[in-house]
Design a protein around this motif. Structure first.
Motif, PDB file in Angstrom:
ATOM      1  N   TYR A 415       0.660  -1.366  -0.002  1.00 39.98           N
ATOM      2  CA  TYR A 415       0.033  -0.038   0.013  1.00 39.98           C
ATOM      3  C   TYR A 415       0.754   1.231   0.039  1.00 39.98           C
ATOM      4  O   TYR A 415       0.719   2.109  -0.832  1.00 39.98           O
ATOM      5  CB  TYR A 415      -0.879  -0.122   1.126  1.00 39.98           C
ATOM      6  CG  TYR A 415      -1.759   1.208   1.310  1.00 39.98           C
ATOM      7  CD1 TYR A 415      -2.813   1.294   0.436  1.00 39.98           C
ATOM      8  CD2 TYR A 415      -1.525   2.305   2.064  1.00 39.98           C
ATOM      9  CE1 TYR A 415      -3.776   2.510   0.491  1.00 39.98           C
ATOM     10  CE2 TYR A 415      -2.100   3.435   2.259  1.00 39.98           C
ATOM     11  CZ  TYR A 415      -3.415   3.379   1.340  1.00 39.98           C
ATOM     12  OH  TYR A 415      -4.118   4.637   1.485  1.00 39.98           O
ATOM     13  N   VAL A 416       1.828   1.286   0.873  1.00 43.88           N
ATOM     14  CA  VAL A 416       2.657   2.488   0.963  1.00 43.88           C
ATOM     15  C   VAL A 416       3.526   2.545  -0.277  1.00 43.88           C
ATOM     16  O   VAL A 416       3.635   3.786  -0.836  1.00 43.88           O
ATOM     17  CB  VAL A 416       3.496   2.278   2.266  1.00 43.88           C
ATOM     18  CG1 VAL A 416       4.612   3.489   2.107  1.00 43.88           C
ATOM     19  CG2 VAL A 416       2.849   2.403   3.459  1.00 43.88           C
ATOM     20  N   MET A 417       4.149   1.699  -0.914  1.00 40.36           N
ATOM     21  CA  MET A 417       4.881   1.542  -2.007  1.00 40.36           C
ATOM     22  C   MET A 417       4.264   2.186  -3.138  1.00 40.36           C
ATOM     23  O   MET A 417       4.696   2.887  -3.780  1.00 40.36           O
ATOM     24  CB  MET A 417       5.641   0.362  -2.348  1.00 40.36           C
ATOM     25  CG  MET A 417       6.631   0.179  -3.428  1.00 40.36           C
ATOM     26  SD  MET A 417       8.031   1.272  -3.083  1.00 40.36           S
ATOM     27  CE  MET A 417       9.002   0.379  -1.892  1.00 40.36           C
ATOM     28  N   THR A 418       3.107   1.512  -3.400  1.00 41.51           N
ATOM     29  CA  THR A 418       2.477   1.574  -4.443  1.00 41.51           C
ATOM     30  C   THR A 418       1.324   3.096  -4.534  1.00 41.51           C
ATOM     31  O   THR A 418       1.229   3.556  -5.620  1.00 41.51           O
ATOM     32  CB  THR A 418       1.403   0.608  -5.030  1.00 41.51           C
ATOM     33  OG1 THR A 418       0.391   0.677  -3.781  1.00 41.51           O
ATOM     34  CG2 THR A 418       1.995  -0.490  -5.223  1.00 41.51           C
ATOM     35  N   ASN A 419       1.221   3.508  -3.382  1.00 45.19           N
ATOM     36  CA  ASN A 419       0.514   4.772  -3.368  1.00 45.19           C
ATOM     37  C   ASN A 419       1.267   6.056  -3.070  1.00 45.19           C
ATOM     38  O   ASN A 419       0.941   7.267  -3.512  1.00 45.19           O
ATOM     39  CB  ASN A 419      -0.683   4.812  -2.183  1.00 45.19           C
ATOM     40  CG  ASN A 419      -1.670   3.706  -2.632  1.00 45.19           C
ATOM     41  OD1 ASN A 419      -2.544   4.393  -3.351  1.00 45.19           O
ATOM     42  ND2 ASN A 419      -1.845   2.559  -2.168  1.00 45.19           N
ATOM     43  N   TYR A 420       2.531   5.717  -2.545  1.00 41.84           N
ATOM     44  CA  TYR A 420       3.427   7.001  -2.010  1.00 41.84           C
ATOM     45  C   TYR A 420       4.804   7.042  -2.497  1.00 41.84           C
ATOM     46  O   TYR A 420       5.427   8.076  -2.564  1.00 41.84           O
ATOM     47  CB  TYR A 420       3.585   7.157  -0.578  1.00 41.84           C
ATOM     48  CG  TYR A 420       1.827   7.168   0.261  1.00 41.84           C
ATOM     49  CD1 TYR A 420       1.449   8.481   0.077  1.00 41.84           C
ATOM     50  CD2 TYR A 420       1.279   6.057   0.846  1.00 41.84           C
ATOM     51  CE1 TYR A 420       0.110   8.569   0.705  1.00 41.84           C
ATOM     52  CE2 TYR A 420       0.117   6.274   1.319  1.00 41.84           C
ATOM     53  CZ  TYR A 420      -0.676   7.594   1.256  1.00 41.84           C
ATOM     54  OH  TYR A 420      -1.702   7.754   1.826  1.00 41.84           O
ATOM     55  N   ILE A 421       5.140   6.022  -3.166  1.00 38.83           N
ATOM     56  CA  ILE A 421       6.578   6.121  -3.541  1.00 38.83           C
ATOM     57  C   ILE A 421       6.773   5.719  -4.936  1.00 38.83           C
ATOM     58  O   ILE A 421       6.898   6.608  -5.908  1.00 38.83           O
ATOM     59  CB  ILE A 421       7.414   4.869  -2.518  1.00 38.83           C
ATOM     60  CG1 ILE A 421       7.372   5.146  -1.221  1.00 38.83           C
ATOM     61  CG2 ILE A 421       8.990   4.689  -3.090  1.00 38.83           C
ATOM     62  CD1 ILE A 421       8.192   4.040  -0.348  1.00 38.83           C
ATOM     63  N   THR A 422       6.374   4.620  -5.332  1.00 38.65           N
ATOM     64  CA  THR A 422       6.501   4.134  -6.905  1.00 38.65           C
ATOM     65  C   THR A 422       5.642   2.941  -7.257  1.00 38.65           C
ATOM     66  O   THR A 422       5.796   1.768  -6.606  1.00 38.65           O
ATOM     67  CB  THR A 422       7.929   3.888  -7.339  1.00 38.65           C
ATOM     68  OG1 THR A 422       7.851   3.591  -8.638  1.00 38.65           O
ATOM     69  CG2 THR A 422       8.626   2.856  -6.679  1.00 38.65           C
ATOM     70  N   ASN A 423       4.670   3.124  -8.153  1.00 37.50           N
ATOM     71  CA  ASN A 423       3.788   1.965  -8.367  1.00 37.50           C
ATOM     72  C   ASN A 423       4.268   1.091  -9.633  1.00 37.50           C
ATOM     73  O   ASN A 423       4.024   1.492 -10.862  1.00 37.50           O
ATOM     74  CB  ASN A 423       2.354   2.528  -8.695  1.00 37.50           C
ATOM     75  CG  ASN A 423       1.382   1.365  -9.096  1.00 37.50           C
ATOM     76  OD1 ASN A 423       1.684   0.182  -8.597  1.00 37.50           O
ATOM     77  ND2 ASN A 423       0.018   1.495  -9.345  1.00 37.50           N
ATOM     78  N   THR A 424       5.238   0.350  -9.578  1.00 34.51           N
ATOM     79  CA  THR A 424       6.149  -0.434 -10.497  1.00 34.51           C
ATOM     80  C   THR A 424       5.895  -1.899 -10.204  1.00 34.51           C
ATOM     81  O   THR A 424       5.622  -2.083  -9.119  1.00 34.51           O
ATOM     82  CB  THR A 424       7.325  -0.036 -10.927  1.00 34.51           C
ATOM     83  OG1 THR A 424       8.316  -0.322  -9.830  1.00 34.51           O
ATOM     84  CG2 THR A 424       7.318   1.465 -11.090  1.00 34.51           C
ATOM     85  N   ILE A 425       6.112  -2.763 -11.405  1.00 36.77           N
ATOM     86  CA  ILE A 425       5.980  -4.197 -11.167  1.00 36.77           C
ATOM     87  C   ILE A 425       7.246  -4.558 -10.171  1.00 36.77           C
ATOM     88  O   ILE A 425       6.996  -5.467  -9.516  1.00 36.77           O
ATOM     89  CB  ILE A 425       5.847  -4.952 -12.212  1.00 36.77           C
ATOM     90  CG1 ILE A 425       5.776  -6.424 -12.139  1.00 36.77           C
ATOM     91  CG2 ILE A 425       7.239  -4.683 -13.228  1.00 36.77           C
ATOM     92  CD1 ILE A 425       4.527  -6.939 -11.314  1.00 36.77           C
ATOM     93  N   VAL A 426       8.416  -3.981 -10.134  1.00 40.33           N
ATOM     94  CA  VAL A 426       9.490  -4.305  -9.559  1.00 40.33           C
ATOM     95  C   VAL A 426       9.303  -4.019  -7.853  1.00 40.33           C
ATOM     96  O   VAL A 426       9.596  -4.860  -7.053  1.00 40.33           O
ATOM     97  CB  VAL A 426      10.660  -3.486  -9.855  1.00 40.33           C
ATOM     98  CG1 VAL A 426      11.918  -3.823  -9.303  1.00 40.33           C
ATOM     99  CG2 VAL A 426      10.927  -3.750 -11.372  1.00 40.33           C
ATOM    100  N   ALA A 427       8.617  -2.644  -7.744  1.00 37.35           N
ATOM    101  CA  ALA A 427       8.314  -2.422  -6.377  1.00 37.35           C
ATOM    102  C   ALA A 427       7.282  -3.511  -5.807  1.00 37.35           C
ATOM    103  O   ALA A 427       7.378  -3.952  -4.695  1.00 37.35           O
ATOM    104  CB  ALA A 427       7.809  -1.050  -6.357  1.00 37.35           C
ATOM    105  N   VAL A 428       6.190  -3.905  -6.527  1.00 40.90           N
ATOM    106  CA  VAL A 428       5.427  -4.933  -6.077  1.00 40.90           C
ATOM    107  C   VAL A 428       5.885  -6.254  -5.885  1.00 40.90           C
ATOM    108  O   VAL A 428       5.635  -6.749  -4.576  1.00 40.90           O
ATOM    109  CB  VAL A 428       4.110  -4.873  -7.085  1.00 40.90           C
ATOM    110  CG1 VAL A 428       3.260  -6.266  -6.724  1.00 40.90           C
ATOM    111  CG2 VAL A 428       3.486  -3.746  -7.144  1.00 40.90           C
ATOM    112  N   ALA A 429       6.774  -6.672  -6.617  1.00 42.21           N
ATOM    113  CA  ALA A 429       7.189  -8.017  -6.580  1.00 42.21           C
ATOM    114  C   ALA A 429       8.473  -8.155  -5.433  1.00 42.21           C
ATOM    115  O   ALA A 429       8.362  -9.121  -4.742  1.00 42.21           O
ATOM    116  CB  ALA A 429       8.002  -8.403  -7.986  1.00 42.21           C
ATOM    117  N   LEU A 430       8.915  -7.016  -4.956  1.00 45.35           N
ATOM    118  CA  LEU A 430       9.949  -7.081  -3.937  1.00 45.35           C
ATOM    119  C   LEU A 430       9.295  -6.996  -2.608  1.00 45.35           C
ATOM    120  O   LEU A 430       9.890  -7.170  -1.636  1.00 45.35           O
ATOM    121  CB  LEU A 430      10.939  -5.792  -4.011  1.00 45.35           C
ATOM    122  CG  LEU A 430      11.944  -5.859  -5.062  1.00 45.35           C
ATOM    123  CD1 LEU A 430      12.472  -4.310  -5.094  1.00 45.35           C
ATOM    124  CD2 LEU A 430      13.072  -6.841  -4.772  1.00 45.35           C
ATOM    125  N   GLY A 431       7.986  -6.992  -2.586  1.00 44.86           N
ATOM    126  CA  GLY A 431       7.045  -7.293  -1.340  1.00 44.86           C
ATOM    127  C   GLY A 431       7.409  -8.680  -0.780  1.00 44.86           C
ATOM    128  O   GLY A 431       7.287  -8.904   0.498  1.00 44.86           O
TER     129      GLY A 431
END
Length: 459
Positions: A415-431
C-alpha cells in the motif's frame, strides 16, 4: 499371482523410526519422496497452464494463472490441518502409544470428510466474489469462474489425499504418497490433452482433468490406509471423532491452517496489484509463479521432514537430537535451493517461454525470476523453523510470526509503496523478499529462545 504378491509387499509397512540413526541420511531419504511427490502435485496446475497457454488462448492462460492464489489458499488450509494431525500422530508414534495413534488417525479422517463437504458448497458459492476481490479483468473472468467452480466441486479429493498422506508421513512413510502422485499426475496430463485437443472443452477440460486426478490419488491413499498392517490402519467401523484427540489436532492444525490459508489469501490482494499492469504482466507473473513453485519444493519437502523428525524425537523427549535435526535441515535446504536456482537464473527466458511464448509475457516473467529467486535462501530458514515448531506442538507462534510478516507487513508495504513511492511491477514484486527476510529474522530469534518442553503432546 506374482502381481498380487508385489501388491501386498507394496502396501506393507513403510514406517521409519527417526529417533535413532544418521540425522542427515534420515532427513534426505524422507524428503526425497516428498520432493518428487510435490513435483508431481505441482504438475497439476503446471500442465493445465501449459495446455491452455499453448492450445487454447492467452486469456485462458491468464485465467488459470489468476486463480492460483485461491487454489493455493485451499491447499494451504488443508496442509495446515494435515500438519496438525501429523504432529500429533508423529509424537504418539515416537512414544510407541499405538492406541493413541489409531484414535488420531480415525478422528483426522472423519474430520476431513465433514470439512470437505462444507468447503465444496462454500467454495462454489464464493467463487464470483473472490474473483471480484482480485479485480480479475473482464476478458478473463468467464473462464476463471468456470475453472474455479469446477475445481471446488472436486475439492474433497484433494482434502482426503492431503490428510491421508499426512498420516503416512507422520509414521515415516513418504514413499507411497509419492507413487500415488505419479499415477495421478500422469492421469491428469493424459486427460488434459484428451479433453482439450480431442473434445475441445477448453478451460473446463483442464479443470475436470484435475478433479478426476485428485479423486484418484485420494482413493489410492485411502486403500493404502485400509490395507496397512501398522498402527495407522483405517477401518470404516472405527471412524469416529475422539473429542480429546480432535482438540489436540485442532490446537496445532488450526493455527497452521489459518497461517497457510491467510497467507495465500493475502496473495489474492497481491494478485490485484499485479492485475493492475494488464494481461501481459499477469501472464508473466503466472509463468514466474509456476517456476517459483518448483524452486520452493526442496525447502518445503525438507520442512515437512523436519516436522516429522522433531515430532518423533520429542515423543521420546530427545530435545537435543530434535534441534540438531533442525540445523541439519536448514543446511540441506539452502544447499539444494542454491543448486536449483543457478540454472533458473541462466535459463529464465526459455523457461518462461515454455508456458507462454508471447514476447511481452517472456520479458515480464524472466525479469521476475531473476529479481526474486536469489532471496529464496531466506525462505529456507523460515520454512524449516516453522515446520519444526509445528512438529514440537508450537503451531500458534509460527502462525503469528508468519501472518505478521507475510500478510500484515506485506500489505502495508504494498500500500505504501504503490501509493506514496512508486507503483511499478518491480516495487510490487519486492514485497515478497522483504517479508521473507523479516520472517526469517523473527522466527530465528524466537526459535533460539523457545522452550519446547511445554508444548509436548505426549502425556
Amino acid at each position: 499371482m506374482r502381481f498380487f504378491k508385489k501388491l501386498r509387499h507394496y502396501l506393507g509397512r513403510r514406517d521409519v523410526d527417526m529417533t535413532k540413526g544418521s540425522i542427515a541420511r534420515i532427513l534426505i531419504e524422507f524428503a526425497i519422496p516428498l520432493l518428487l511427490g510435490n513435483v508431481f502435485q505441482q504438475l497439476y496446475n503446471t500442465v493445465d497452464s501449459w495446455v491452455v497457454g499453448n492450445y487454447v488462448s492467452n486469456e485462458a492462460f491468464s485465467a488459470v494463472g489468476t486463480v492460483g492464489p485461491i487454489i493455493n489458499m485451499l491447499i494451504g488450509f488443508f496442509m495446515g490441518l494435515s500438519a496438525g494431525a501429523g504432529a500429533v500422530i508423529s509424537q504418539y508414534y515416537g512414544a510407541k502409544q499405538e492406541e493413541k495413534v489409531k484414535s488420531a488417525v480415525h478422528t483426522a479422517i472423519l474430520m476431513t470428510l465433514v470439512i470437505g463437504v462444507v468447503f465444496t458448497g462454500v467454495g462454489i458459492f464464493m467463487t464470483p466474489y473472490m474473483l471480484k476481490i482480485m479485480k480479475t479483468p473482464i476478458e478473463v473472468l468467464p473462464e476463471a469462474t468456470e475453472y474455479l467452480q469446477i475445481y471446488f466441486s472436486g475439492i474433497l479429493g484433494l482434502m482426503i489425499y492431503n490428510i491421508g498422506s499426512g498420516i503416512l508421513r507422520a509414521v515415516g512413510d513418504s514413499q507411497r504418497a509419492f507413487y500415488f502422485l505419479i499415477v495421478s499426475a500422469m492421469t491428469n496430463t493424459v486427460l488434459d490433452l484428451v479433453f482439450v485437443l480431442v473434445f475441445k472443452m477448453g478451460v473446463a477440460g483442464v479443470a475436470w482433468a484435475t478433479v478426476i486426478s485428485q479423486f484418484l490419488s485420494a482413493a489410492l491413499v485411502i486403500i493404502t490406509l485400509m490395507r496397512s498392517d501398522n498402527c495407522c490402519r483405517m477401518t470404516l467401523k472405527a471412524l469416529r471423532i475422539n473429542k480429546i484427540m480432535l482438540g489436540k489436532i485442532l490446537k496445532i492444525g488450526i493455527p497452521a491452517a489459518i497461517q497457510m490459508a491467510v497467507t495465500s489469501f493475502s496473495n489474492v490482494f497481491v494478485q490485484s496489484y499485479i492485475n493492475h499492469f494488464g494481461a501481459d504482466c499477469m501472464g508473466g507473473w503466472t509463468a514466474y509463479s509456476k517456476i517459483d513453485q518448483f524452486l520452493l519444493l526442496p525447502m518445503q519437502s525438507i520442512a515437512l521432514a523436519s516436522t516429522t523428525f522433531v515430532g518423533q524425537n520429542l515423543g521420546v523427549n530427545d530435545v537435543a537430537r530434535a534441534k540438531k535435526g533442525v540445523r541439519t535441515a536448514i543446511l540441506i535446504a539452502v544447499g539444494s535451493t542454491v543448486v536449483l536456482m543457478i540454472p533458473v537464473l541462466i535459463l529464465a527466458e526459455p523457461l518462461v517461454a515454455f508456458f507462454n511464448s508471447k514476447p511481452e509475457v517472456v520479458s515480464y516473467g524472466s525479469m521476475l525470476l531473476r529479481l526474486i529467486s536469489p532471496f529464496y535462501v531466506f525462505c529456507c530458514i523460515n520454512q524449516i523453523l516453522a515446520g519444526s515448531l509445528r512438529g514440537a506442538g508450537d503451531s500458534r507462534s509460527a502462525m503469528f510470526i508468519m501472518l505478521g510478516c507475510f500478510v500484515l507487513f506485506r500489505q502495508i508495504y504494498l500500500y505504501v509503496m504503490t501509493n506514496y513511492i512508486t507503483n511499478t511491477i518491480v516495487a510490487v514484486a519486492l514485497g515478497y523478499p522483504a517479508g521473507w527476510m523479516l520472517c526469517s529474522l523473527i522466527t530465528y530469534v524466537y526459535f533460539r529462545f523457545s522452550n519446547w518442553e511445554k508444548y509436548r503432546i505426549v502425556d
